[in-house]
Design an enzyme around this catalytic site. Structure first.
Site, PDB file in Angstrom:
ATOM      1  N   TYR A 147      95.068  40.669 -49.044  1.00  0.00           N
ATOM      2  CA  TYR A 147      95.770  40.168 -50.161  1.00  0.00           C
ATOM      3  C   TYR A 147      97.086  40.290 -50.252  1.00  0.00           C
ATOM      4  O   TYR A 147      97.793  39.659 -51.131  1.00  0.00           O
ATOM      5  CB  TYR A 147      94.896  40.909 -51.469  1.00  0.00           C
ATOM      6  CG  TYR A 147      93.424  40.527 -51.614  1.00  0.00           C
ATOM      7  CD1 TYR A 147      92.933  39.679 -50.869  1.00  0.00           C
ATOM      8  CD2 TYR A 147      92.826  41.110 -52.618  1.00  0.00           C
ATOM      9  CE1 TYR A 147      91.522  39.635 -51.022  1.00  0.00           C
ATOM     10  CE2 TYR A 147      91.402  41.032 -52.842  1.00  0.00           C
ATOM     11  CZ  TYR A 147      90.841  40.199 -51.791  1.00  0.00           C
ATOM     12  OH  TYR A 147      89.439  39.912 -51.959  1.00  0.00           O
ATOM     13  N   LYS A 196      84.673  46.315 -40.385  1.00  0.00           N
ATOM     14  CA  LYS A 196      84.180  45.181 -39.409  1.00  0.00           C
ATOM     15  C   LYS A 196      84.660  45.428 -38.101  1.00  0.00           C
ATOM     16  O   LYS A 196      85.251  44.670 -37.634  1.00  0.00           O
ATOM     17  CB  LYS A 196      84.584  43.468 -39.992  1.00  0.00           C
ATOM     18  CG  LYS A 196      83.890  42.631 -39.419  1.00  0.00           C
ATOM     19  CD  LYS A 196      82.459  42.459 -39.866  1.00  0.00           C
ATOM     20  CE  LYS A 196      81.837  41.101 -39.118  1.00  0.00           C
ATOM     21  NZ  LYS A 196      80.179  41.040 -39.292  1.00  0.00           N
ATOM     22  N   ASP A 228      78.851  43.475 -43.602  1.00  0.00           N
ATOM     23  CA  ASP A 228      77.887  42.437 -43.884  1.00  0.00           C
ATOM     24  C   ASP A 228      76.317  43.383 -43.909  1.00  0.00           C
ATOM     25  O   ASP A 228      75.817  43.097 -44.977  1.00  0.00           O
ATOM     26  CB  ASP A 228      77.508  41.431 -42.679  1.00  0.00           C
ATOM     27  CG  ASP A 228      77.806  42.138 -41.398  1.00  0.00           C
ATOM     28  OD1 ASP A 228      78.321  43.247 -41.190  1.00  0.00           O
ATOM     29  OD2 ASP A 228      77.603  41.359 -40.261  1.00  0.00           O
ATOM     30  N   ASP A 252      86.746  44.674 -52.823  1.00  0.00           N
ATOM     31  CA  ASP A 252      86.636  43.631 -54.153  1.00  0.00           C
ATOM     32  C   ASP A 252      85.388  43.051 -54.394  1.00  0.00           C
ATOM     33  O   ASP A 252      84.840  42.961 -55.102  1.00  0.00           O
ATOM     34  CB  ASP A 252      87.677  42.608 -53.598  1.00  0.00           C
ATOM     35  CG  ASP A 252      87.895  41.606 -54.845  1.00  0.00           C
ATOM     36  OD1 ASP A 252      87.404  41.962 -55.962  1.00  0.00           O
ATOM     37  OD2 ASP A 252      88.557  40.611 -54.513  1.00  0.00           O
ATOM     38  N   ASP A 256      81.851  44.329 -56.825  1.00  0.00           N
ATOM     39  CA  ASP A 256      81.333  43.586 -57.923  1.00  0.00           C
ATOM     40  C   ASP A 256      79.939  43.294 -57.481  1.00  0.00           C
ATOM     41  O   ASP A 256      79.142  43.351 -58.483  1.00  0.00           O
ATOM     42  CB  ASP A 256      82.027  42.098 -57.579  1.00  0.00           C
ATOM     43  CG  ASP A 256      83.097  41.955 -58.844  1.00  0.00           C
ATOM     44  OD1 ASP A 256      83.731  42.856 -59.065  1.00  0.00           O
ATOM     45  OD2 ASP A 256      83.794  40.807 -58.762  1.00  0.00           O
TER      46      ASP A 256
END
Ligand code: NAD
Length: 361
Positions: A147, A196, A228, A252, A256
């Site tokens: 980001y 990852k 994942d 992020d 959620d």
């Protein structure tokens, strides 16, 4: 007897209602444990635009920096109808939030996701999973990664190509990892670091630095999990997690997902911390303009954010425990605001919920 100075930003929508209840609870804690909380109220968001023409003044930032911690409600209005959203994006309510996070150097975001047995019915997972309960803390790096990396869109042979870059330095990883392990020491002493590393260099560095930091915390169990797999485990067996430590974009998305499985936005606290003990504490939800000014909002997320403030910025663990226990008790006693009410429970207003929690401290 200790004295603490808190900056309080009530903000817009339900912000003033829920923060007032959190202040009531803090005052009750002060009375019981012999502390004084001095509040300096600051404007941010739409209410600051109305008074100053900008969502956050430099003066408000300076005053926030002088405080021991910041307690925030929420900012923003109805994005389709409010005149604040006709302004340039740099002058809209949310710009105030981005500015304060940047100015205060808040790089670590903490979001607890906890399933209260009394609210199991709101959990969208299968009964046998919900029955086991869960209580985790998602710790997300907030100022690095994809980001904040360089980005551009170029044209090659008449076709557009967009490029985003994901960068992490070892210092950026180390400071959040240290925070994650410190927080695990205040909890069940387990860190799941999510990356990852089978694909990304930034993740391989992440994993190496987390392992280095782990050496200083021999009591903490560390595991590494691919993002994942973590997304699947959160819905398959959320009880396995204590602290989930991860980078900005993964955090992020996972935070959620974790809040969804608790099923109730009005219950979710959050904190953003800098390198010192300083932090800003706020409910995870927004300003809920649909119910603002009706004394209907659930103040528990903000009250639990105040408990996090006591625990992480002021090192008042006993006091934070007392708030969390009072919240559990009020739910056990069957009191609910409109967002979590169900058959057989007692509907109460925002201010009644604050009073009921105070009575149990
Ligand atoms: P929202 O979280 O404000 O509301 C979503 C739904 O959840 C609404 O039905 C609302 O009534 C309900 N809800 C939220 N908090 C509640 C509570 N404490 N008690 C009971 N019900 C609650 O999200 P939205 O409608 O997408 O956004 C509204 C405004 O909030 C927008 O201006 C948005 O930009 C802003 N926002 C601010 C923050 C923040 O201040 N950090 C975060 C998210 C959204």
């Amino acid at each position: 007897m200790s004295n603490f100075n808190l900056a309080v930003i009530k903000g817009d929508g339900i912000g003033p209602e829920v923060v007032t209840e959190a202040m009531k609870v803090l005052d009750k804690i002060g009375e019981k444990f012999g502390h004084t909380f001095n509040y300096e109220q600051l404007l941010m968001g739409g209410c600051s635009i109305d008074v100053h023409g900008v969502p956050l003044t430099d003066e408000a930032v300076e005053r926030a920096k002088q405080a021991d911690a910041v307690l925030l409600g929420s900012i923003g209005g109805n994005t389709s109808t409010s005149p604040w959203y006709k302004l340039d994006p740099s002058l809209r309510p949310e710009a105030g939030l981005l500015k304060i996070r940047k100015e205060l150097g808040l790089f670590a975001n903490l979001r607890p996701a906890l399933l209260y047995p009394e609210l199991k019915g709101a959990c969208p997972l299968k009964e046998e999973i919900a029955d086991k309960g869960f209580d985790m803390m998602i710790m997300r790096e907030l100022t690095g990664g994809l980001y904040f990396g360089e980005r551009k869109t170029v044209e090659e042979n008449g076709k557009k190509k967009a490029i985003d870059t994901l960068t992490y330095s070892e210092d950026e990883i180390r400071r959040i990892a240290i925070r994650g392990f410190d927080i695990a020491m205040k909890r069940r002493k387990k860190v799941t670091s999510v990356d990852k590393a089978n694909v990304l260099d930034s993740s391989r560095l992440w994993r190496a630095v987390v392992n280095e930091v782990a050496k200083d915390y021999p009591e903490v169990e560390v595991e590494h999990m691919l993002v994942d797999n973590c997304a699947m485990q959160l819905v398959k067996d959320p009880a396995q997690f204590d602290v989930i430590l991860t980078e900005n974009m993964f955090g992020d998305i996972l935070s959620d997902e974790a809040s969804m499985v608790t099923g109730s936005i009005g219950m979710l606290a959050s904190a953003s911390l800098n390198e010192t003990k300083f932090g800003m504490y706020e409910p995870s939800g927004g300003s809920a303009p649909d119910i603002a000014g009706q004394n209907k909002a659930n103040p528990i997320a903000t009250i639990l954010s105040a408990a996090m403030l006591l625990r992480f910025s002021l090192d008042l663990d006993k006091e934070a425990d007392a708030i969390e226990a009072a919240v559990k008790q009020v739910l056990k006693d069957g009191y609910r605001t409109c967002d979590i009410v169900s058959e057989g429970t007692k509907l109460v207003s925002c201010s009644e919920m604050g009073d009921l929690i105070c009575e149990r401290i």
